[in-house]
Design an enzyme around this catalytic site. Structure first.
Site, PDB file in Angstrom:
ATOM      1  CG  ASP A   8      -1.734   1.159   1.591  1.00 53.06           C
ATOM      2  OD1 ASP A   8      -2.254   1.586   0.438  1.00 53.06           O
ATOM      3  OD2 ASP A   8      -1.667   1.966   2.527  1.00 53.06           O
ATOM      4  CG  ASP A  10      -1.631   7.561   0.538  1.00 53.24           C
ATOM      5  OD1 ASP A  10      -1.608   8.693   0.375  1.00 53.24           O
ATOM      6  OD2 ASP A  10      -1.935   7.105  -0.626  1.00 53.24           O
ATOM      7  CG  ASP A 168      -1.949   1.975   6.567  1.00 56.32           C
ATOM      8  OD1 ASP A 168      -2.031   1.983   5.262  1.00 56.32           O
ATOM      9  OD2 ASP A 168      -2.442   3.190   7.227  1.00 56.32           O
TER      10      ASP A 168
END
Length: 215
Positions: A8, A10, A168
């Site tokens: 991922d 961001d 995250d």
């Protein structure tokens, strides 16, 4: 045998929290809405793409036409400040350099608009550092749908059991599971350890230095 790592963007590779929050606050201000959200609130809105971010910030009060117009305002502002405060998380680059030396293929799979994702990744990491970058497009299903993950694997000529997905958020964990890929939660990003734990990834790591230890 694990041959590739999917990331991922961001909250996993890059801390983009300041500029995402500022762009969202700008849209709310433009529409005369009160600046009621904290930085933590803005982070909780991120994960399912820019449209969902704006929808959550407006507390689901916009119809589809209004939401699309607000989204256009967000995109224009965010594109202007895309790299103002974005920074690679400490420890990410050494871990990725190690993986590259081991012959591990690297990909970014993100719900950030594709053009923004490419610009950010190539500016911060360098052109061709990642083997594949897959961002969001209007006509393609976003994470947690497995489409973009499957597309990245196809471009890398890899099978799901040859990959690890690092993210995250619970969205990333679910994305990995939907694609049949091993999921690793990264607790230094935008979601709490508790949120990641509830999504049941294979493992949760609290610092980028542990990325390399999984290969």
């Amino acid at each position: 045998m694990i041959k590739c790592a999917l990331f991922d963007l961001d909250g996993t590779l890059v801390d983009t929290s300041i500029d995402l929050g500022r762009a969202t606050a700008y849209v709310l201000e433009t529409y005369g809405r009160p600046a009621k959200w904290t930085d933590k609130d803005y982070l909780s809105f991120v994960g399912n793409g820019a449209k969902k971010l704006i929808d959550r910030a407006f507390e689901h009060t916009l119809d589809d036409a209004q939401l699309n117009k607000a989204l256009d305002v967000f995109k224009l502002k965010y594109n202007q400040i895309l790299l103002d405060n974005a920074v690679i998380y400490e420890g990410i680059k050494p871990s990725l350099d190690f993986l590259k030396k081991q012959g591990i293929k690297l990909a970014v799979v993100t719900n950030k608009p594709h053009e923004c994702a490419v610009k950010m990744v190539e500016t911060l990491f360098g052109k061709d550092f990642f083997d594949v970058i897959v961002g969001a497009r209007e006509d393609v299903a976003k994470k947690p749908d497995p489409f973009t993950t499957n597309f990245a694997l196809e471009k890398l000529n890899m099978k799901p059991n040859e990959a690890i997905f690092f993210g995250d958020s619970d969205v990333d964990v679910l994305t990995a599971k939907n694609a049949g890929v091993e999921a690793v939660g990264c607790s230094w990003g935008f979601r709490s350890f508790e949120c990641l734990f509830a999504a049941s990834p294979s493992v949760i790591i609290d610092h980028p230095k542990y990325i390399a230890k999984l290969f």
